[in-house]
Design an enzyme around this catalytic site. Structure first.
Site, PDB file in Angstrom:
ATOM      1  N   HIS A 199      22.177  26.719  38.998  1.00  0.00           N
ATOM      2  CA  HIS A 199      21.655  26.016  40.166  1.00  0.00           C
ATOM      3  C   HIS A 199      20.154  26.254  40.351  1.00  0.00           C
ATOM      4  O   HIS A 199      19.443  25.376  40.825  1.00  0.00           O
ATOM      5  CB  HIS A 199      22.426  26.480  41.403  1.00  0.00           C
ATOM      6  CG  HIS A 199      22.269  25.585  42.597  1.00  0.00           C
ATOM      7  ND1 HIS A 199      22.610  24.249  42.583  1.00  0.00           N
ATOM      8  CD2 HIS A 199      21.778  25.832  43.840  1.00  0.00           C
ATOM      9  CE1 HIS A 199      22.364  23.710  43.771  1.00  0.00           C
ATOM     10  NE2 HIS A 199      21.856  24.652  44.540  1.00  0.00           N
ATOM     11  N   SER A 253      18.143  21.496  45.479  1.00  0.00           N
ATOM     12  CA  SER A 253      19.365  21.541  46.273  1.00  0.00           C
ATOM     13  C   SER A 253      19.139  20.795  47.597  1.00  0.00           C
ATOM     14  O   SER A 253      18.765  19.628  47.576  1.00  0.00           O
ATOM     15  CB  SER A 253      19.783  23.001  46.486  1.00  0.00           C
ATOM     16  OG  SER A 253      21.115  23.103  46.899  1.00  0.00           O
TER      17      SER A 253
END
Length: 253
Positions: free
Chosen positions: A227, A94
């Site tokens: 994620h 991320s």
């Protein structure tokens, strides 16, 4: 020059081996800490694994947040640039993928490029989505956290914990959401992109744009999960990193 004390603040060893062939440096997501990678680090053999501890959280909670991805990368590269006894591989998830990319750029300019860069769960550096999560109120911000799955439900209900984790998380989101590399910004090191198939923050087309950020090898792999896919399904990523190191070292003259 960076001091030993400063180095220990930024770079935390998570796993070691008797005769390491390379060092893997892991960059956390927004609001994350070096220890986020502790379990992941235990899956490697032959690699010395370290996590980066950003300012403003946990034992560094009294330090000021940094203002930009670039500023953060400047400081981290200062430490890693002096570490020349073993090859380095960078891995970021991320926001950490952006920090790792900027660190790779700096290490290249210092003449100490990493073997490769692994970018997980992030759109390409030259893509900037119109997101303003860092400006949202507390409830909306917490809904974003719940969507990504980075914090357990029980933690999202604990006001004392939230008072500690929300400030660095919001500061990190601001850095990530205001960052965008200029078109044509590239490194020459190989970039290997990995993402979860159900990641709500990035799709395969957006991840594929990372290929424009390197003049070297590029690969893209998808995994089951969201994620933070590698926290429960990380064996393929671990294997990909290990194979990349072996191939890169074998290719060296």
């Amino acid at each position: 020059m960076a001091t030993t004390r400063d180095f220990a603040l930024w770079i935390r060893q998570l796993a070691s081996t008797g005769d390491p062939r390379a060092r893997l440096i892991c960059f956390p997501h927004a609001g994350g800490s070096a220890n986020f990678y502790f379990q992941f680090a235990r899956g490697f053999s032959g690699l010395e694994v370290h996590g980066v501890q950003y300012p403003g959280r946990q034992d560094r909670r009294h330090e000021p947040f940094r203002n930009s991805i670039e500023e953060l990368a400047d400081e981290i590269a200062e430490f890693l640039g002096e570490w020349k006894d073993l090859p380095i591989v960078l891995l970021g998830n991320s926001m950490g993928a952006l920090v790792a990319f900027e660190v790779a750029r700096r290490l290249e300019s210092m003449g100490n490029p990493p073997l490769s860069l692994f970018a997980c769960g992030r759109v390409a550096p030259t893509l900037r989505k119109d997101q303003q999560t860092h400006l949202k109120g507390k409830d909306a911000f917490l809904r974003e956290m719940a969507l990504l799955g980075g914090m357990g439900h029980e933690l999202l209900q604990d006001e004392e914990i939230l008072d500690l984790v929300l400030p660095p998380m919001r500061a990190d989101y601001r850095m990530a959401e205001t960052y965008c590399a200029a078109p044509g910004t590239q490194v020459s090191v190989p970039i290997h992109v990995h993402l979860g198939r159900t990641d709500p923050k990035v799709n395969e087309a957006e991840a594929a744009q990372w290929k424009l950020s390197t003049t070297g090898e590029f690969t893209l792999d998808t995994h089951e999960g969201g994620h933070f896919f590698f926290t429960e399904n990380g064996d393929r990523l671990t294997g990909a990193v290990s194979r990349s190191v072996e191939d890169a070292l074998a290719a060296k003259p």
